[in-house]
Design a protein around this motif. Sequence first.
Motif, mmCIF file in Angstrom:
data_model
loop_
_atom_site.group_PDB
_atom_site.id
_atom_site.type_symbol
_atom_site.label_atom_id
_atom_site.label_comp_id
_atom_site.label_asym_id
_atom_site.label_seq_id
_atom_site.Cartn_x
_atom_site.Cartn_y
_atom_site.Cartn_z
ATOM 1 N N LEU B 30 0.089 62.804 67.254
ATOM 2 C CA LEU B 30 0.440 62.236 65.959
ATOM 3 C C LEU B 30 1.195 60.926 66.113
ATOM 4 O O LEU B 30 1.075 60.027 65.269
ATOM 5 N N ALA B 31 1.964 60.807 67.168
ATOM 6 C CA ALA B 31 2.637 59.531 67.431
ATOM 7 C C ALA B 31 1.586 58.441 67.669
ATOM 8 O O ALA B 31 1.719 57.319 67.166
ATOM 9 N N ASP B 32 0.547 58.775 68.432
ATOM 10 C CA ASP B 32 -0.548 57.818 68.662
ATOM 11 C C ASP B 32 -1.214 57.444 67.339
ATOM 12 O O ASP B 32 -1.512 56.267 67.096
ATOM 13 N N LEU B 33 -1.448 58.437 66.514
ATOM 14 C CA LEU B 33 -2.127 58.185 65.240
ATOM 15 C C LEU B 33 -1.257 57.319 64.328
ATOM 16 O O LEU B 33 -1.767 56.447 63.614
ATOM 17 N N GLU B 34 0.042 57.550 64.348
ATOM 18 C CA GLU B 34 0.943 56.685 63.584
ATOM 19 C C GLU B 34 0.812 55.242 64.048
ATOM 20 O O GLU B 34 0.689 54.315 63.242
ATOM 21 N N ALA B 35 0.835 55.058 65.363
ATOM 22 C CA ALA B 35 0.751 53.704 65.921
ATOM 23 C C ALA B 35 -0.595 53.066 65.597
ATOM 24 O O ALA B 35 -0.668 51.887 65.244
ATOM 25 N N ALA B 36 -1.663 53.853 65.712
ATOM 26 C CA ALA B 36 -3.006 53.289 65.507
ATOM 27 C C ALA B 36 -3.256 52.934 64.047
ATOM 28 O O ALA B 36 -3.915 51.937 63.750
ATOM 29 N N THR B 37 -2.724 53.743 63.165
ATOM 30 C CA THR B 37 -2.996 53.516 61.741
ATOM 31 C C THR B 37 -1.925 52.679 61.069
ATOM 32 O O THR B 37 -2.147 52.132 59.992
ATOM 33 N N GLY B 38 -0.753 52.592 61.669
ATOM 34 C CA GLY B 38 0.343 51.875 61.050
ATOM 35 C C GLY B 38 1.045 52.673 59.955
ATOM 36 O O GLY B 38 1.918 52.159 59.258
ATOM 37 N N LEU B 39 0.662 53.931 59.829
ATOM 38 C CA LEU B 39 1.267 54.785 58.797
ATOM 39 C C LEU B 39 2.227 55.783 59.424
ATOM 40 O O LEU B 39 2.112 56.115 60.603
ATOM 41 N N GLY B 40 3.156 56.278 58.635
ATOM 42 C CA GLY B 40 4.027 57.356 59.064
ATOM 43 C C GLY B 40 3.330 58.681 58.881
ATOM 44 O O GLY B 40 2.322 58.786 58.175
ATOM 45 N N ARG B 41 3.879 59.709 59.533
ATOM 46 C CA ARG B 41 3.252 61.029 59.414
ATOM 47 C C ARG B 41 3.244 61.492 57.968
ATOM 48 O O ARG B 41 2.337 62.217 57.546
ATOM 49 N N SER B 42 4.287 61.089 57.261
ATOM 50 C CA SER B 42 4.374 61.413 55.838
ATOM 51 C C SER B 42 3.094 61.051 55.099
ATOM 52 O O SER B 42 2.490 61.884 54.424
ATOM 53 N N SER B 43 2.723 59.789 55.233
ATOM 54 C CA SER B 43 1.547 59.302 54.512
ATOM 55 C C SER B 43 0.277 59.961 55.031
ATOM 56 O O SER B 43 -0.632 60.296 54.261
ATOM 57 N N LEU B 44 0.213 60.149 56.343
ATOM 58 C CA LEU B 44 -0.971 60.770 56.920
ATOM 59 C C LEU B 44 -1.142 62.193 56.400
ATOM 60 O O LEU B 44 -2.238 62.598 56.015
ATOM 61 N N TYR B 45 -0.047 62.933 56.389
ATOM 62 C CA TYR B 45 -0.149 64.314 55.914
ATOM 63 C C TYR B 45 -0.410 64.365 54.414
ATOM 64 O O TYR B 45 -1.113 65.260 53.930
ATOM 65 N N HIS B 46 0.169 63.408 53.679
ATOM 66 C CA HIS B 46 -0.081 63.385 52.244
ATOM 67 C C HIS B 46 -1.556 63.108 51.966
ATOM 68 O O HIS B 46 -2.143 63.690 51.052
ATOM 69 N N ALA B 47 -2.142 62.229 52.745
ATOM 70 C CA ALA B 47 -3.522 61.807 52.468
ATOM 71 C C ALA B 47 -4.564 62.739 53.073
ATOM 72 O O ALA B 47 -5.649 62.899 52.515
ATOM 73 N N PHE B 48 -4.249 63.365 54.206
ATOM 74 C CA PHE B 48 -5.283 64.115 54.923
ATOM 75 C C PHE B 48 -4.917 65.566 55.203
ATOM 76 O O PHE B 48 -5.726 66.308 55.749
ATOM 77 N N GLY B 49 -3.696 65.949 54.890
ATOM 78 C CA GLY B 49 -3.333 67.351 54.970
ATOM 79 C C GLY B 49 -2.898 67.826 56.339
ATOM 80 O O GLY B 49 -1.957 68.588 56.464
ATOM 81 N N SER B 50 -3.605 67.392 57.371
ATOM 82 C CA SER B 50 -3.296 67.831 58.732
ATOM 83 C C SER B 50 -3.986 66.909 59.727
ATOM 84 O O SER B 50 -4.821 66.085 59.353
ATOM 85 N N LYS B 51 -3.650 67.081 60.976
ATOM 86 C CA LYS B 51 -4.327 66.310 62.025
ATOM 87 C C LYS B 51 -5.818 66.627 62.007
ATOM 88 O O LYS B 51 -6.658 65.735 62.119
ATOM 89 N N ARG B 52 -6.117 67.874 61.824
ATOM 90 C CA ARG B 52 -7.506 68.279 61.802
ATOM 91 C C ARG B 52 -8.245 67.669 60.602
ATOM 92 O O ARG B 52 -9.402 67.284 60.701
ATOM 93 N N GLY B 53 -7.556 67.600 59.453
ATOM 94 C CA GLY B 53 -8.158 66.969 58.284
ATOM 95 C C GLY B 53 -8.493 65.515 58.545
ATOM 96 O O GLY B 53 -9.567 65.022 58.151
ATOM 97 N N LEU B 54 -7.590 64.834 59.232
ATOM 98 C CA LEU B 54 -7.848 63.441 59.581
ATOM 99 C C LEU B 54 -9.000 63.332 60.567
ATOM 100 O O LEU B 54 -9.850 62.433 60.466
ATOM 101 N N PHE B 55 -9.056 64.271 61.504
ATOM 102 C CA PHE B 55 -10.144 64.275 62.476
ATOM 103 C C PHE B 55 -11.485 64.505 61.793
ATOM 104 O O PHE B 55 -12.475 63.821 62.093
ATOM 105 N N ASP B 56 -11.514 65.443 60.861
ATOM 106 C CA ASP B 56 -12.763 65.705 60.150
ATOM 107 C C ASP B 56 -13.215 64.475 59.375
ATOM 108 O O ASP B 56 -14.413 64.142 59.364
ATOM 109 N N ALA B 57 -12.260 63.803 58.750
ATOM 110 C CA ALA B 57 -12.598 62.558 58.044
ATOM 111 C C ALA B 57 -13.119 61.517 59.031
ATOM 112 O O ALA B 57 -14.056 60.766 58.731
ATOM 113 N N ALA B 58 -12.530 61.494 60.214
ATOM 114 C CA ALA B 58 -12.960 60.534 61.232
ATOM 115 C C ALA B 58 -14.383 60.831 61.693
ATOM 116 O O ALA B 58 -15.193 59.919 61.882
#
Lengths: 201, 201
Positions: B30-58
């Motif tokens: 998740l630290a890598d994903l924060e760096a890559a996207t420029g977003l905080g975990r807050s925003s990532l979890y708000h938008a995609f629900g979980s790491k897996r949710g973001l992966f599925d979207a990817a």
Amino acid sequence: MGRLQTFDNGVVVQAARDLFWDKGYEAASLADLEAATGLGRSSLYHAFGSKRGLFDAAVTDYLETVIRPRLAVLRAGTTDASALLDYFGSLAVATATQAPDSVQTGCLLVNCAAGLAAHDDPTRAVVEGYRIELSAALRHALLAASDAEHSADAVLEERVRTLASLSMSAMLIARVNRTEAIALLNTASNQVRAWFPGSSR
Amino acid sequence: MGRLQTFDNGVVVQAARDLFWDKGYEAASLADLEAATGLGRSSLYHAFGSKRGLFDAAVTDYLETVIRPRLAVLRAGTTDASALLDYFGSLAVATATQAPDSVQTGCLLVNCAAGLAAHDDPTRAVVEGYRIELSAALRHALLAASDAEHSADAVLEERVRTLASLSMSAMLIARVNRTEAIALLNTASNQVRAWFPGSSR
DNA sequence: TATATAGTAAAACGATCGTTACAAAACTAG
DNA sequence: CTAGTTTTGTAACGATCGTTTTACTATATA
């Protein structure tokens, strides 16, 4: 001298190898490795230094125990395409007959190619070495099957790549669809038969 | 209504996709994903629900953005083998010309096949869907290139498997040896030319 | 402008990771 | 039997994992 080691390194490495084969390097935790090998971390670290050390031993064992025996049939002194047909046939049979819950699906090194190898130079070297060894064995068998003169180097290399490709992608697909993996291996056999119509099998 | 989202979901998903593509699901933290996207975990979890949710979207984005455009040329209404040669040619060019430090090596789904797919049914379904889609596209292009009648179903399926195999194994090997990956793709092109001598390219 | 709603930042969460330290146990060698 | 060496069990280590909570900020709506 002090107390002697009660376990056999070989069987421990094989148990670890099957776990890495099944779950991959990172997903195989030390708790998993303890359970799979029956040893405590103490003994594992004493014998192998680190998780990575155990993994390297597992890869070496995989090459010697799984890969090389498979490739050996390609180096048998046949004068037709039977060695190639033996190779793909036995691979297909092994894929078809293994237990549905077997953890030995696909190929440990193919999995490494998609995972570790992208960012770990030693692993990449091992995988590349495997690819070269596989290609060399296929080339040897193809040369033995052909009447030496009437096949140009270029077409030989194309055939090597085609067969290596079918071999590797079958191992890749085996983790997703076993039936299709077998079909890929049969395609390889059929391709060999098309190239060498007079082959014995 | 309240505050509006300041980032575009699409570009965030693409950044995450490239990271998963490069490092794999588990190794991308998740630290890598924060760096890559420029977003905080807050925003990532708000938008995609979980790491897996973001992966599925990817993965979904990968299919739509990377895979389908590639396969589209196979569905173009050509009457010879040019679509197939275009497909493997553009894949070879893309592999050859990408920056040496590019993270987009190989194929995200091929990597999934070796990793996640073995133990995650949804991922396996996605990978199997990809394989089926690739095979269907190759089959369509092969049918378009052949003079319809004089190729049996069996040989068509063998050709589909051979080309799909070369395509997938090229993506696999691209992570280890780019030169050899290109050679595999060229082998596919040469195979197509051998099957259809009168093709335009 | 007031208020409700939604996005963001920061920190802490419990769990698990690979690794290490320490001491008890086991066994060989003298 | 003793001394010395090695293996093993237990526990704790610090780091990192994905996730959740809490508080704060920003903004659309009324």
